[in-house]
Design an enzyme around this catalytic site. Structure first.
Site, mmCIF file in Angstrom:
data_model
loop_
_atom_site.group_PDB
_atom_site.id
_atom_site.type_symbol
_atom_site.label_atom_id
_atom_site.label_comp_id
_atom_site.label_asym_id
_atom_site.label_seq_id
_atom_site.Cartn_x
_atom_site.Cartn_y
_atom_site.Cartn_z
ATOM 1 N N ASP A 99 0.832 -1.207 0.000
ATOM 2 C CA ASP A 99 0.000 0.000 0.000
ATOM 3 C C ASP A 99 0.871 1.265 0.000
ATOM 4 O OD1 ASP A 99 -2.336 1.385 -0.032
ATOM 5 O OD2 ASP A 99 -2.796 1.131 2.089
ATOM 6 N N HIS A 136 2.594 3.285 -9.103
ATOM 7 C CA HIS A 136 2.496 1.838 -9.323
ATOM 8 C C HIS A 136 3.744 1.331 -10.048
ATOM 9 C CE1 HIS A 136 -1.430 1.928 -7.706
ATOM 10 N NE2 HIS A 136 -2.037 2.487 -8.734
ATOM 11 N N TRP A 176 -11.435 -2.794 -8.930
ATOM 12 C CA TRP A 176 -12.096 -2.458 -10.202
ATOM 13 C C TRP A 176 -12.851 -1.147 -10.073
ATOM 14 C CZ3 TRP A 176 -10.570 -5.259 -14.216
ATOM 15 C CH2 TRP A 176 -10.183 -6.589 -14.026
ATOM 16 N N LEU A 207 11.778 -20.249 -5.035
ATOM 17 C CA LEU A 207 10.834 -19.353 -4.352
ATOM 18 C C LEU A 207 9.490 -19.459 -5.060
ATOM 19 C CD1 LEU A 207 10.161 -16.914 -2.420
ATOM 20 C CD2 LEU A 207 10.871 -15.413 -4.299
#
Ligand code: FPP
Length: 246
Positions: free
Chosen positions: A16, A33, A65, A127
């Protein structure tokens, strides 16, 4: 005896703060982003270095959305580009990539790229990198219940045999080590419908650091914090210290 503090086997992160990071720089949210994508790379490197077995990232929730169409579009383009750019390197590093969530809602080109990346990396074991997209913790429990009900209808399972372990096998990532450490960046203290079932015994680590600024030092701090927690699973501190039940 000087034993090393444990390293979490499975870490999940709510990434966040991208929007606020961009706003502080007078740039569009998509810029944040994009910076967040670089932080994902840092954390993958850190997990490989520390020997963490599984990393699960919340990239897009079922509620996302509802964001402005331009931001949703920018995120989809970013995911496509990241897949094209990063899959080769992740594969070379032995990373298995998995997408969890309801993938049907994504447009075909992105969905097909996700499926191809999953297939291509399916044999890797260094991983397990799980990206949650169009994911919600309640959705996950519902889809597991639906699968279990279908198994009962087919006569493969009896309703009276249903227990936590049985339902847990239908929950996303049920084949991976249990979630040990749940991290949230960006200063909020919420689970936001992420991995609700899986987080039952996870240790929680909250930090004010905005996701694009989260680097390997921040990851190390979270892992160290985890290493000093006393995990009691309902028992007393004394029982844990003496190593027996009495
Ligand atoms: C939350 O920040 C972040 C998201 C909704 C998107 C997460 C996506 C990335 C980190 C991009 C890269 C990911 C991959 C897997 C390639 P926010 O926009 O809610 O920030 P705010 O709380 O400051 O508004």
């Amino acid at each position: 005896m000087n034993s090393k503090p444990p390293v979490p086997r499975h870490i999940a992160i709510v990434m966040d703060g991208n929007g606020r990071w961009a706003k502080a720089r007078h740039r569009p949210r998509s810029f944040g982003h994009d910076a967040g994508r670089k932080a994902v790379r840092e954390v993958v490197e850190g997990c490989l270095r520390h020997g963490v077995e599984a990393l699960t990232l919340f990239a897009f929730s079922s509620e996302n959305w509802q964001r402005p169409q331009a931001e949703v579009g920018a995120l989809m383009t970013l995911f496509l580009r990241a897949l094209d750019k990063e899959t080769d390197e992740l594969h070379a590093q032995g990373v298995r990539l998995r997408f969890i969530g309801d993938l049907d809602r994504f447009e075909a080109p992105l969905r097909e790229r996700m499926l191809a990346a999953m297939q291509r990396t399916a044999g890797n074991h260094k991983l397990q990198l799980n990206i949650a997209v169009n994911y919600g913790g309640r959705w996950d429990i519902v889809q597991a219940a639906r699968q279990a009900a279908q198994a009962i209808a087919r006569g493969e399972l009896r309703a009276e045999d249903m227990d936590e372990a049985t339902l847990g096998r239908f929950i996303s990532l049920g084949d991976l080590p249990p979630l040990d450490l749940f991290i949230r960046t960006g200063g909020e203290y919420r689970l936001s419908n992420f991995l609700l079932w899986q987080a039952a015994y996870a240790e929680l680590h909250f930090t004010d650091t905005l996701w694009p600024d989260f680097d390997q030092t921040c990851l190390r701090r979270a892992i160290d914090d985890f290493g000093h927690r006393e995990r009691r699973y309902g028992r007393t501190g004394e029982q844990i210290a003496t190593g027996h039940q009495g």
